[in-house]
Write a protein that holds these residues in place. Structure first.
Motif, mmCIF file in Angstrom:
data_model
loop_
_atom_site.group_PDB
_atom_site.id
_atom_site.type_symbol
_atom_site.label_atom_id
_atom_site.label_comp_id
_atom_site.label_asym_id
_atom_site.label_seq_id
_atom_site.Cartn_x
_atom_site.Cartn_y
_atom_site.Cartn_z
ATOM 1 N N PRO A 111 1.135 2.821 -3.898
ATOM 2 C CA PRO A 111 0.078 3.683 -4.428
ATOM 3 C C PRO A 111 -0.073 4.993 -3.646
ATOM 4 O O PRO A 111 -0.350 6.039 -4.232
ATOM 5 C CB PRO A 111 -1.198 2.848 -4.313
ATOM 6 C CG PRO A 111 -0.779 1.466 -4.051
ATOM 7 C CD PRO A 111 0.624 1.513 -3.548
ATOM 8 N N ILE A 112 0.125 4.923 -2.346
ATOM 9 C CA ILE A 112 0.013 6.146 -1.546
ATOM 10 C C ILE A 112 1.107 7.133 -1.928
ATOM 11 O O ILE A 112 0.866 8.341 -2.053
ATOM 12 C CB ILE A 112 0.056 5.806 -0.040
ATOM 13 C CG1 ILE A 112 -1.238 5.089 0.352
ATOM 14 C CG2 ILE A 112 0.262 7.052 0.803
ATOM 15 C CD1 ILE A 112 -1.248 4.544 1.762
ATOM 16 N N SER A 113 2.325 6.628 -2.165
ATOM 17 C CA SER A 113 3.408 7.539 -2.567
ATOM 18 C C SER A 113 3.133 8.136 -3.937
ATOM 19 O O SER A 113 3.498 9.282 -4.199
ATOM 20 C CB SER A 113 4.745 6.804 -2.563
ATOM 21 O OG SER A 113 4.788 5.848 -3.610
ATOM 22 N N LYS A 114 2.497 7.378 -4.832
ATOM 23 C CA LYS A 114 2.167 7.904 -6.154
ATOM 24 C C LYS A 114 1.066 8.958 -6.075
ATOM 25 O O LYS A 114 1.066 9.914 -6.833
ATOM 26 C CB LYS A 114 1.728 6.775 -7.092
ATOM 27 C CG LYS A 114 2.868 5.903 -7.531
ATOM 28 C CD LYS A 114 3.844 6.740 -8.317
ATOM 29 C CE LYS A 114 5.026 5.941 -8.757
ATOM 30 N NZ LYS A 114 6.029 6.719 -9.428
ATOM 31 N N ILE A 115 0.128 8.789 -5.165
ATOM 32 C CA ILE A 115 -0.971 9.756 -5.024
ATOM 33 C C ILE A 115 -0.433 11.096 -4.516
ATOM 34 O O ILE A 115 -0.791 12.158 -5.021
ATOM 35 C CB ILE A 115 -2.051 9.208 -4.067
ATOM 36 C CG1 ILE A 115 -2.785 8.042 -4.733
ATOM 37 C CG2 ILE A 115 -3.024 10.298 -3.663
ATOM 38 C CD1 ILE A 115 -3.707 7.292 -3.800
ATOM 39 N N PHE A 116 0.441 11.054 -3.507
ATOM 40 C CA PHE A 116 0.908 12.283 -2.886
ATOM 41 C C PHE A 116 2.129 12.894 -3.551
ATOM 42 O O PHE A 116 2.525 14.000 -3.221
ATOM 43 C CB PHE A 116 1.184 12.049 -1.394
ATOM 44 C CG PHE A 116 -0.076 11.824 -0.613
ATOM 45 C CD1 PHE A 116 -1.020 12.828 -0.490
ATOM 46 C CD2 PHE A 116 -0.333 10.597 -0.022
ATOM 47 C CE1 PHE A 116 -2.189 12.616 0.223
ATOM 48 C CE2 PHE A 116 -1.490 10.376 0.692
ATOM 49 C CZ PHE A 116 -2.421 11.389 0.814
ATOM 50 N N MET A 140 0.817 -1.207 0.000
ATOM 51 C CA MET A 140 0.000 0.000 0.000
ATOM 52 C C MET A 140 0.855 1.264 0.000
ATOM 53 O O MET A 140 0.373 2.333 -0.367
ATOM 54 C CB MET A 140 -0.949 0.008 1.204
ATOM 55 C CG MET A 140 -2.105 -0.952 1.054
ATOM 56 S SD MET A 140 -3.015 -0.741 -0.477
ATOM 57 C CE MET A 140 -3.664 0.887 -0.289
ATOM 58 N N LEU A 141 2.115 1.160 0.403
ATOM 59 C CA LEU A 141 2.981 2.339 0.398
ATOM 60 C C LEU A 141 3.209 2.868 -1.019
ATOM 61 O O LEU A 141 3.285 4.079 -1.219
ATOM 62 C CB LEU A 141 4.332 2.006 1.028
ATOM 63 C CG LEU A 141 4.337 1.847 2.539
ATOM 64 C CD1 LEU A 141 5.720 1.429 3.010
ATOM 65 C CD2 LEU A 141 3.914 3.118 3.226
#
Length: 121
Positions: free
Chosen positions: A69-74, A66-67
């Motif tokens: 996709p979260i890094s790509k979003i932010f 999950m890290l």
């Protein structure tokens, strides 16, 4: 008699193979687990929710996966590349193989700029 003597070892080997044998005793392995462990602190909180080892492993792997996709979003995606600056013909010298070089060289003073640039090389 010689045939009989030569055939005895062959007959003995055949008789030994055909004779019933006692089964070989193999130790039975039950794949025993470990003794119960008493957890303390954060481990106790985690083990109250996820009691099995495989559940903890899946939770850790899920956290790692999950890290990304979260890094790509932010992260905001790729930064836009700066557009190349268009030359106004005032100070830039076009390449000698460029089609516009001939027209540029006919302007008074441009060949002196080009010769100065070439001498710097």
């Amino acid at each position: 008699m010689s045939y009989l003597v030569r055939g005895l070892p062959v007959m003995r080997a055949a008789a030994q193979r055909a004779a019933p044998r006692a089964p070989v005793a193999v130790a039975r392995r039950n794949m025993g687990g470990h003794a119960p462990v008493e957890y303390e602190g954060v481990d106790k909180v985690v083990r109250d929710v996820l009691p099995e080892d495989w559940q903890v492993v899946l939770a850790i792997l899920g956290g790692y996966f999950m890290l990304y996709p979260i890094s790509k979003i932010f992260s905001g995606g790729k930064k836009p590349e700066a557009a190349p600056v268009a030359s106004s013909g005032g100070g830039s010298i076009p390449s000698i193989v460029d089609d516009s070089f001939e027209a540029w060289s006919k302007v008074p003073g441009n060949m002196e700029k080009w010769e100065a640039e070439v001498s710097k090389m």
